[in-house]
Design an enzyme around this catalytic site. Structure first.
Site, PDB file in Angstrom:
ATOM      1  N   SER A 106     -36.830  20.950   9.359  1.00  8.63           N
ATOM      2  CA  SER A 106     -38.071  21.385   9.996  1.00  8.63           C
ATOM      3  C   SER A 106     -39.230  21.244   9.013  1.00  8.63           C
ATOM      4  CB  SER A 106     -37.921  22.815  10.515  1.00  8.63           C
ATOM      5  OG  SER A 106     -38.997  23.161  11.358  1.00  8.63           O
ATOM      6  N   ASP A 119     -33.119  20.797  20.647  1.00 12.18           N
ATOM      7  CA  ASP A 119     -34.110  21.516  19.832  1.00 12.18           C
ATOM      8  C   ASP A 119     -35.156  22.149  20.744  1.00 12.18           C
ATOM      9  OD1 ASP A 119     -36.142  22.324  18.038  1.00 12.18           O
ATOM     10  OD2 ASP A 119     -35.623  20.732  16.635  1.00 12.18           O
ATOM     11  N   HIS A 164     -32.577  23.861  17.247  1.00 11.42           N
ATOM     12  CA  HIS A 164     -33.421  23.732  16.059  1.00 11.42           C
ATOM     13  C   HIS A 164     -32.736  24.252  14.801  1.00 11.42           C
ATOM     14  CE1 HIS A 164     -37.165  23.011  13.995  1.00 11.42           C
ATOM     15  NE2 HIS A 164     -37.158  24.232  13.512  1.00 11.42           N
TER      16      HIS A 164
END
Length: 302
Positions: free
Chosen positions: A159, A243, A275
């Protein structure tokens, strides 16, 4: 008609003003979340809880900010790869220890876990420029260590960490052997339009439509899409197709931009990956993918 157009213009202007005020006042709280709700900033556990041999490492970023990190050694004489791990935006490095424990087991690697400024025991407040300095300090420390193979330093970012890792890898082609990105966004500018849909017309990355008049107030744009094609090292893209925070298309766009200039790119998706849990839901396939990628760089000669 004229009055309708005037009302529309005033409405659009009002949205822009409110959006600008929100971005100026709250953007760091949206991008960086060092403390999870209801959880203390201090580490709840250390690597010792997972029976990992570790070293507390204190660094100084180039602007003088004092940083904390953990260097976790696989075994005393192990010369395998060293993963420089950059975490997501929320929580601290202690919250990633279960992932790191499994990573060390499956990949037989050393791991360096950096606590960004303002996170965990590190001083300062998070910002794009600051965290870029932090990442460089971590890499500079690693290349000076005599107990690792400095030719096998691999950056792994998840991320926000992927954005951090991309900047670092681009700037250090002679120090970083490869880059692994997992569920990373194209830019914070694009993410702002997702988190705040009413601003979508006024903010966005290089490929977004609209006037993008609010881009100038974003202090941490993290434009990964604009630099990914400048990374010359091998890149592995790991994308969880479920995600719920970063649309999976972001990872596909990053890959497509990178592969135009770098043939050493590999894209792998995981149908059930969300995610935060792609590494868990994908099971052994996740670790096999990374292992094969690392083996392509340099076979393990232990």
């Amino acid at each position: 008609m004229a009055s309708w157009l005037k009302a529309l213009a005033y409405g659009a202007g009002g949205i822009a003003v409110v959006g600008m005020a929100a971005l100026v006042a709250l953007q760091e709280k949206l991008v960086y979340v060092p403390v999870l709700p209801g959880v203390a900033r201090a580490y709840t556990v250390t690597p010792a809880r997972f029976r990992l041999t570790y070293e507390d490492v204190w660094l100084r970023a180039s602007d003088g900010v004092r940083l904390h990190s953990w260097f976790i050694k696989h075994s005393p004489n192990h010369r395998g790869p060293t993963i420089l791990f950059f975490q997501e935006n929320a929580g601290n490095i202690a919250h990633r220890l279960e992932f790191v424990r499994l990573m060390m087991q499956k990949l037989e690697c050393n791991v360096f876990m950096l606590s960004y400024r303002g996170y965990g025991e590190s001083d300062g407040s998070p910002s794009q420029h600051g965290i870029t300095y932090d990442a460089q300090a971590a890499l500079d420390h690693l290349v000076k260590r005599a107990d690792i193979d400095t030719s096998r330093i691999v950056v792994l970012g998840r991320s926000l960490g992927g954005a951090v890792g991309t900047v670092l890898t681009k700037k250090n082609p002679d120090k970083v052997a490869a880059l692994i990105l997992e569920n990373t966004f194209t830019s914070i500018l694009d993410m702002a339009g997702i988190m705040l849909p009413f601003l979508r017309w006024f903010i966005g990355g290089s490929s977004a439509k609209g006037p993008k008049i609010l881009n100038c107030v974003v202090r941490s744009p993290w434009n990964t899409i604009d630099i990914i094609d400048q990374v010359k090292q091998p890149i592995l893209f790991l994308s969880g197709l479920q995600d719920e925070l970063v649309p999976p298309v972001h990872m596909q766009l990053l890959y497509e931009k990178a592969i135009e200039h770098n043939s050493n790119c590999l894209f792998v998706d995981f149908p059930n990956g969300m995610h935060m849990d792609t590494w868990f839901t994908a099971g052994d396939r996740y670790w096999r993918t990374i292992n094969l990628f690392l083996q392509r760089l340099a076979p393990d000669d232990k």
